[in-house]
Design a protein around this motif. Structure first.
Motif, short mmCIF file in Angstrom:
data_model
loop_
_atom_site.label_atom_id
_atom_site.label_comp_id
_atom_site.label_asym_id
_atom_site.label_seq_id
_atom_site.Cartn_x
_atom_site.Cartn_y
_atom_site.Cartn_z
N VAL A 129 0.83 -1.20 0.00
CA VAL A 129 0.00 0.00 0.00
C VAL A 129 0.87 1.26 0.00
O VAL A 129 0.62 2.20 -0.75
CB VAL A 129 -0.98 0.00 1.20
CG1 VAL A 129 -1.70 1.33 1.32
CG2 VAL A 129 -1.98 -1.14 1.07
N LEU A 130 1.93 1.27 0.82
CA LEU A 130 2.80 2.45 0.87
C LEU A 130 3.52 2.67 -0.46
O LEU A 130 3.64 3.81 -0.92
CB LEU A 130 3.81 2.29 2.01
CG LEU A 130 3.22 2.39 3.41
CD1 LEU A 130 4.25 1.99 4.45
CD2 LEU A 130 2.69 3.77 3.69
N ILE A 131 3.99 1.61 -1.08
CA ILE A 131 4.67 1.74 -2.38
C ILE A 131 3.71 2.29 -3.42
O ILE A 131 4.04 3.21 -4.17
CB ILE A 131 5.26 0.39 -2.82
CG1 ILE A 131 6.48 0.04 -1.96
CG2 ILE A 131 5.64 0.42 -4.30
CD1 ILE A 131 7.00 -1.37 -2.17
N LEU A 132 2.52 1.72 -3.49
CA LEU A 132 1.56 2.18 -4.49
C LEU A 132 1.13 3.63 -4.24
O LEU A 132 0.99 4.41 -5.18
CB LEU A 132 0.34 1.26 -4.51
CG LEU A 132 0.59 -0.14 -5.07
CD1 LEU A 132 -0.61 -1.04 -4.81
CD2 LEU A 132 0.92 -0.09 -6.54
N LYS A 133 0.95 4.00 -2.98
CA LYS A 133 0.50 5.35 -2.66
C LYS A 133 1.58 6.40 -2.89
O LYS A 133 1.35 7.42 -3.54
CB LYS A 133 0.03 5.39 -1.18
CG LYS A 133 -0.34 6.77 -0.68
CD LYS A 133 -1.63 7.24 -1.24
CE LYS A 133 -2.00 8.59 -0.63
NZ LYS A 133 -2.80 9.37 -1.53
N TYR A 134 2.78 6.15 -2.37
CA TYR A 134 3.80 7.20 -2.39
C TYR A 134 4.80 7.09 -3.53
O TYR A 134 5.35 8.10 -3.95
CB TYR A 134 4.51 7.26 -1.04
CG TYR A 134 3.54 7.66 0.04
CD1 TYR A 134 3.03 8.95 0.09
CD2 TYR A 134 3.08 6.74 0.96
CE1 TYR A 134 2.11 9.31 1.05
CE2 TYR A 134 2.16 7.10 1.94
CZ TYR A 134 1.67 8.38 1.97
OH TYR A 134 0.76 8.74 2.91
N LEU A 135 5.04 5.91 -4.04
CA LEU A 135 5.94 5.78 -5.19
C LEU A 135 5.16 5.68 -6.49
O LEU A 135 5.55 6.24 -7.49
CB LEU A 135 6.86 4.57 -5.01
CG LEU A 135 7.78 4.63 -3.79
CD1 LEU A 135 8.58 3.34 -3.67
CD2 LEU A 135 8.70 5.82 -3.86
N GLY A 136 4.04 4.95 -6.46
CA GLY A 136 3.22 4.81 -7.65
C GLY A 136 2.24 5.95 -7.84
O GLY A 136 1.66 6.11 -8.90
N GLU A 137 2.03 6.74 -6.79
CA GLU A 137 1.13 7.89 -6.81
C GLU A 137 -0.30 7.52 -7.20
O GLU A 137 -0.99 8.26 -7.88
CB GLU A 137 1.68 8.98 -7.72
CG GLU A 137 3.03 9.51 -7.27
CD GLU A 137 3.62 10.55 -8.20
OE1 GLU A 137 2.99 10.90 -9.22
OE2 GLU A 137 4.73 11.03 -7.89
N TYR A 138 -0.75 6.35 -6.73
CA TYR A 138 -2.13 5.94 -6.97
C TYR A 138 -3.02 6.46 -5.86
O TYR A 138 -2.58 6.65 -4.72
CB TYR A 138 -2.23 4.41 -7.04
CG TYR A 138 -1.66 3.83 -8.31
CD1 TYR A 138 -2.42 3.84 -9.47
CD2 TYR A 138 -0.39 3.29 -8.35
CE1 TYR A 138 -1.92 3.31 -10.65
CE2 TYR A 138 0.12 2.77 -9.53
CZ TYR A 138 -0.65 2.78 -10.67
OH TYR A 138 -0.14 2.28 -11.84
N THR A 139 -4.29 6.66 -6.17
CA THR A 139 -5.26 7.04 -5.15
C THR A 139 -5.62 5.80 -4.34
O THR A 139 -5.35 4.67 -4.75
CB THR A 139 -6.54 7.61 -5.78
OG1 THR A 139 -7.20 6.56 -6.50
CG2 THR A 139 -6.24 8.79 -6.70
N LEU A 140 -6.26 6.01 -3.20
CA LEU A 140 -6.66 4.88 -2.37
C LEU A 140 -7.67 4.00 -3.09
O LEU A 140 -7.63 2.77 -2.96
CB LEU A 140 -7.22 5.38 -1.03
CG LEU A 140 -6.21 6.10 -0.14
CD1 LEU A 140 -6.89 6.58 1.14
CD2 LEU A 140 -5.01 5.24 0.17
N VAL A 141 -8.55 4.59 -3.88
CA VAL A 141 -9.52 3.80 -4.65
C VAL A 141 -8.80 2.94 -5.68
O VAL A 141 -9.12 1.75 -5.85
CB VAL A 141 -10.56 4.73 -5.32
CG1 VAL A 141 -11.45 3.96 -6.27
CG2 VAL A 141 -11.40 5.44 -4.26
N GLU A 142 -7.83 3.52 -6.37
CA GLU A 142 -7.06 2.75 -7.36
C GLU A 142 -6.29 1.62 -6.68
O GLU A 142 -6.22 0.51 -7.22
CB GLU A 142 -6.10 3.67 -8.12
CG GLU A 142 -6.79 4.63 -9.05
CD GLU A 142 -5.87 5.69 -9.62
OE1 GLU A 142 -6.11 6.12 -10.77
OE2 GLU A 142 -4.91 6.10 -8.93
N ILE A 143 -5.72 1.89 -5.53
CA ILE A 143 -4.99 0.86 -4.79
C ILE A 143 -5.94 -0.27 -4.41
O ILE A 143 -5.59 -1.45 -4.51
CB ILE A 143 -4.30 1.45 -3.55
CG1 ILE A 143 -3.21 2.44 -3.97
CG2 ILE A 143 -3.70 0.34 -2.67
CD1 ILE A 143 -2.64 3.28 -2.85
#
Length: 176
Positions: A129-143
Motif C-alpha cells: 500500500v505504501l509503495i503504491l500510494k507514495y511511489l506509484g502515486e495511486y489514489t486509495l480507490v485505485e490501490i
C-alpha cells in the motif's frame, strides 16, 4: 486521447497507441518496480516483462479504463515472483543469497537507504500500500482495485504502515 481509446487502438494492433499508454505511467511503474526488486537491472527486466505480458494479454482486459491498475497488478505479481526466486535459498551464514547484488552505479543517499530498509522490514500487505500510494502515486480507490481488497482495508493498511514506519524512524533516531 483518453485511456479507453488508446487501449482499443492497441488491441487493434496499434503499437504507437500502446507506447503512448506506457509512457503515461512509465515513471510511476519504474518507481514501483525499483521499490520491489531493489536494483536497476532487475527493475528494467520486470518492466519489460510486464509491458510484454500486458500487450499480449490486452484482449483479456475486460474494462479498458482500468488498464493502469491491471498493468500495475501484473508488474507487482512479476516482482513478487522474482523476489521469491531470488530468495528461495537463504544462506546459513547470514550473507546475501547467491545472485543478489547491488548495482554499483546506482548508489542511493544514506537517508533514502534507511527509509527503504525500514520499508522492506514492513509486512508485505503494508509495504504494498505504501509503495503504491507514495511511489506509484495511486489514489486509495485505485490501490483498492489493484490489490482487490476493500477501500477500508487499504486505509487501515496505509495508516498502520505509516505508524510502523514512524516508530522505526524514531527508534533509529534514538527518540523512543
Amino acid at each position: 486521447m483518453d485511456i479507453t481509446g488508446l487501449v482499443k487502438m492497441a488491441r487493434a494492433g496499434d503499437e504507437q497507441a500502446y507506447a503512448r499508454l506506457i509512457e503515461m505511467k512509465r515513471e510511476n511503474l519504474y518507481r514501483i518496480a525499483l521499490a520491489y526488486v531493489g536494483n536497476e537491472a532487475d527493475c528494467q527486466d520486470m518492466l519489460q516483462e510486464a509491458y510484454l505480458k500486458a500487450y499480449l494479454s490486452l484482449n483479456k482486459l475486460k474494462n479498458p479504463e482500468f488498464f493502469f491498475t491491471w498493468l500495475t497488478r501484473i508488474l507487482i505479481n512479476l516482482c513478487c515472483s522474482q523476489l521469491k526466486r531470488r530468495y528461495k535459498f537463504v544462506r546459513l551464514d547470514g550473507g546475501q543469497p547467491a545472485g543478489s547484488y547491488v548495482d554499483p552505479n546506482f548508489i542511493l543517499a544514506e537517508a533514502k537507504a534507511d527509509i527503504t530498509g525500514m520499508l522492506d522490514s514492513l509486512d508485505e500487505k503494508y509495504r504494498q500500500v505504501l509503495i503504491l500510494k507514495y511511489l506509484g502515486e495511486y489514489t486509495l480507490v485505485e490501490i483498492s482495485e489493484i490489490l482487490k481488497c476493500p477501500l477500508g482495508t487499504v486505509k487501515s493498511r496505509l495508516n498502520y504502515g505509516l505508524r510502523e514506519l514512524r516508530e522505526k524512524a524514531e527508534r533509529r533516531a534514538g527518540c523512543d
